[in-house]
Motif scaffolding. Structure first.
Motif, PDB file in Angstrom:
ATOM      1  N   SER A  72      10.315  13.926  30.587  1.00 21.35           N
ATOM      2  CA  SER A  72      11.237  14.660  31.464  1.00 21.35           C
ATOM      3  C   SER A  72      10.550  15.086  32.753  1.00 21.35           C
ATOM      4  O   SER A  72      11.126  14.989  33.845  1.00 21.35           O
ATOM      5  CB  SER A  72      11.778  15.894  30.736  1.00 21.35           C
ATOM      6  N   GLN A  73       9.326  15.554  32.656  1.00 20.91           N
ATOM      7  CA  GLN A  73       8.567  15.948  33.840  1.00 20.91           C
ATOM      8  C   GLN A  73       8.289  14.746  34.735  1.00 20.91           C
ATOM      9  O   GLN A  73       8.345  14.855  35.967  1.00 20.91           O
ATOM     10  CB  GLN A  73       7.246  16.602  33.430  1.00 20.91           C
ATOM     11  N   GLN A  74       7.996  13.614  34.128  1.00 20.98           N
ATOM     12  CA  GLN A  74       7.716  12.416  34.920  1.00 20.98           C
ATOM     13  C   GLN A  74       8.966  11.927  35.635  1.00 20.98           C
ATOM     14  O   GLN A  74       8.897  11.447  36.774  1.00 20.98           O
ATOM     15  CB  GLN A  74       7.144  11.327  34.014  1.00 20.98           C
ATOM     16  N   VAL A  75      10.122  12.050  34.998  1.00 20.85           N
ATOM     17  CA  VAL A  75      11.380  11.695  35.657  1.00 20.85           C
ATOM     18  C   VAL A  75      11.618  12.615  36.855  1.00 20.85           C
ATOM     19  O   VAL A  75      11.983  12.154  37.942  1.00 20.85           O
ATOM     20  CB  VAL A  75      12.568  11.774  34.673  1.00 20.85           C
ATOM     21  N   ALA A  76      11.405  13.904  36.666  1.00 15.82           N
ATOM     22  CA  ALA A  76      11.583  14.873  37.755  1.00 15.82           C
ATOM     23  C   ALA A  76      10.681  14.532  38.930  1.00 15.82           C
ATOM     24  O   ALA A  76      11.116  14.533  40.092  1.00 15.82           O
ATOM     25  CB  ALA A  76      11.293  16.284  37.247  1.00 15.82           C
ATOM     26  N   LYS A  77       9.420  14.230  38.642  1.00 16.31           N
ATOM     27  CA  LYS A  77       8.465  13.907  39.708  1.00 16.31           C
ATOM     28  C   LYS A  77       8.847  12.607  40.403  1.00 16.31           C
ATOM     29  O   LYS A  77       8.871  12.538  41.633  1.00 16.31           O
ATOM     30  CB  LYS A  77       7.057  13.786  39.134  1.00 16.31           C
ATOM     31  N   ASN A  78       9.160  11.575  39.627  1.00 16.44           N
ATOM     32  CA  ASN A  78       9.482  10.274  40.213  1.00 16.44           C
ATOM     33  C   ASN A  78      10.724  10.314  41.088  1.00 16.44           C
ATOM     34  O   ASN A  78      10.767   9.698  42.153  1.00 16.44           O
ATOM     35  CB  ASN A  78       9.671   9.226  39.110  1.00 16.44           C
ATOM     36  N   LEU A  79      11.736  11.033  40.646  1.00 16.33           N
ATOM     37  CA  LEU A  79      13.004  11.056  41.372  1.00 16.33           C
ATOM     38  C   LEU A  79      12.957  11.913  42.622  1.00 16.33           C
ATOM     39  O   LEU A  79      13.474  11.530  43.677  1.00 16.33           O
ATOM     40  CB  LEU A  79      14.134  11.563  40.467  1.00 16.33           C
ATOM     41  N   PHE A  80      12.352  13.097  42.522  1.00 23.16           N
ATOM     42  CA  PHE A  80      12.528  14.095  43.570  1.00 23.16           C
ATOM     43  C   PHE A  80      11.263  14.528  44.305  1.00 23.16           C
ATOM     44  O   PHE A  80      11.362  15.155  45.357  1.00 23.16           O
ATOM     45  CB  PHE A  80      13.180  15.352  42.967  1.00 23.16           C
TER      46      PHE A  80
ATOM     47  N   ALA B 283       8.615  21.740  37.575  1.00 24.22           N
ATOM     48  CA  ALA B 283       9.115  22.532  36.447  1.00 24.22           C
ATOM     49  C   ALA B 283      10.594  22.869  36.642  1.00 24.22           C
ATOM     50  O   ALA B 283      11.397  22.792  35.693  1.00 24.22           O
ATOM     51  CB  ALA B 283       8.297  23.812  36.301  1.00 24.22           C
ATOM     52  N   TYR B 284      10.953  23.207  37.875  1.00 26.92           N
ATOM     53  CA  TYR B 284      12.346  23.542  38.174  1.00 26.92           C
ATOM     54  C   TYR B 284      13.263  22.338  37.926  1.00 26.92           C
ATOM     55  O   TYR B 284      14.293  22.451  37.239  1.00 26.92           O
ATOM     56  CB  TYR B 284      12.452  24.009  39.630  1.00 26.92           C
ATOM     57  N   TYR B 285      12.892  21.176  38.474  1.00 24.87           N
ATOM     58  CA  TYR B 285      13.727  19.985  38.302  1.00 24.87           C
ATOM     59  C   TYR B 285      13.744  19.522  36.846  1.00 24.87           C
ATOM     60  O   TYR B 285      14.757  19.002  36.358  1.00 24.87           O
ATOM     61  CB  TYR B 285      13.241  18.855  39.209  1.00 24.87           C
ATOM     62  N   THR B 286      12.633  19.712  36.149  1.00 25.37           N
ATOM     63  CA  THR B 286      12.593  19.357  34.730  1.00 25.37           C
ATOM     64  C   THR B 286      13.606  20.166  33.943  1.00 25.37           C
ATOM     65  O   THR B 286      14.343  19.628  33.096  1.00 25.37           O
ATOM     66  CB  THR B 286      11.178  19.590  34.160  1.00 25.37           C
TER      67      THR B 286
END
Length: 231
Positions: free
Chosen positions: A110-118, A132-135
């Motif tokens: 989930s954290q990696q998705v947040a980082k990759n996307l945004f 952390a917020y986007y996760t």
């Protein structure tokens, strides 16, 4: 007082915009990610006209079940149990990093998705806070199945190769739906450093890592486990 009101307004606008964006991506596949944009240094013209990277979006129902099983076995074995963060791994990483040169990460899928996307690959505390917020937003607004689907389509698995469909076609000359357990483990083994670890030229470490992931795939329940979770 006026400054405080302006700050609160900016925060409200940011929270509203980010929540709407994350909710939008629950139903619509992201056309591109921030990591791709930053790496490729796109201009508006090149973004609209030329695609300088390999990515083919594929729904999770058209991806071999071995692929999500492999990335979970490799990256985040309690993916279906946590709410975005694996605090046991974070604590373990902090302790290990106190006595080793090579920094060990503890990011969940989930954290990696947040980082990759945004976000970007910057390691500052501000980026980690936004991550952390986007996760939390992703975990709150998406299903686990959707998080896995996006991850399998945006994770870099080779130089300018994003997602299992493009990686499968380039490295194995087949659709990701036909990936075997060994091939899926191979793709998972290059994470999180697909530039240094190459499927096309596997090192002895990569070969050992693939075997470790295959073992873990069976230990966490194999295909019955992942099919039940994604039902």
């Amino acid at each position: 007082m006026i400054i405080i009101k302006k700050i609160l307004l900016i925060l409200l606008l940011f929270v509203s915009f980010s929540a709407i964006t994350v909710l939008f991506y629950k139903f619509v596949n992201p056309p591109v990610t921030s990591i791709i944009l930053l790496k490729e240094e796109f201009t508006l013209t090149s973004f609209l006209s030329i695609k300088n990277y390999n990515q083919k979006w594929q729904g999770i129902q058209n991806i071999s079940a071995y692929a999500p099983l492999a990335v979970i076995a490799s990256e985040d074995q309690i993916f279906f149990e946590h709410f975005g963060f694996d605090f046991r791994q974070i604590e373990k990483a902090i302790k290990e990093n106190e006595r080793r040169r090579r920094i060990r990460g503890a990011s969940t899928i989930s954290q990696q998705v947040a980082k990759n996307l945004f976000l970007c690959n910057d390691k500052s505390i501000f980026r980690k806070a936004f991550e952390a917020y986007y996760t939390l937003l992703i975990e709150l607004l998406w299903s686990k199945k959707r998080i896995l689907e996006v991850y399998l389509n945006v994770a870099e698995m080779g130089d300018n190769i994003y997602g299992v469909e493009a990686a499968s076609e380039i490295f194995f000359h087949k659709s990701s739906l036909k990936l075997t357990s060994a091939e899926a483990a191979f793709l998972a083994a290059v994470l999180p450093n697909p530039i240094k670890r190459k499927v096309s030229r596997p090192s002895s470490y990569l070969l050992r890592r693939k075997e470790q992931i295959l073992t873990q795939m069976e230990l966490i329940g194999g295909l019955p486990f992942i099919k039940e979770k994604l039902r």
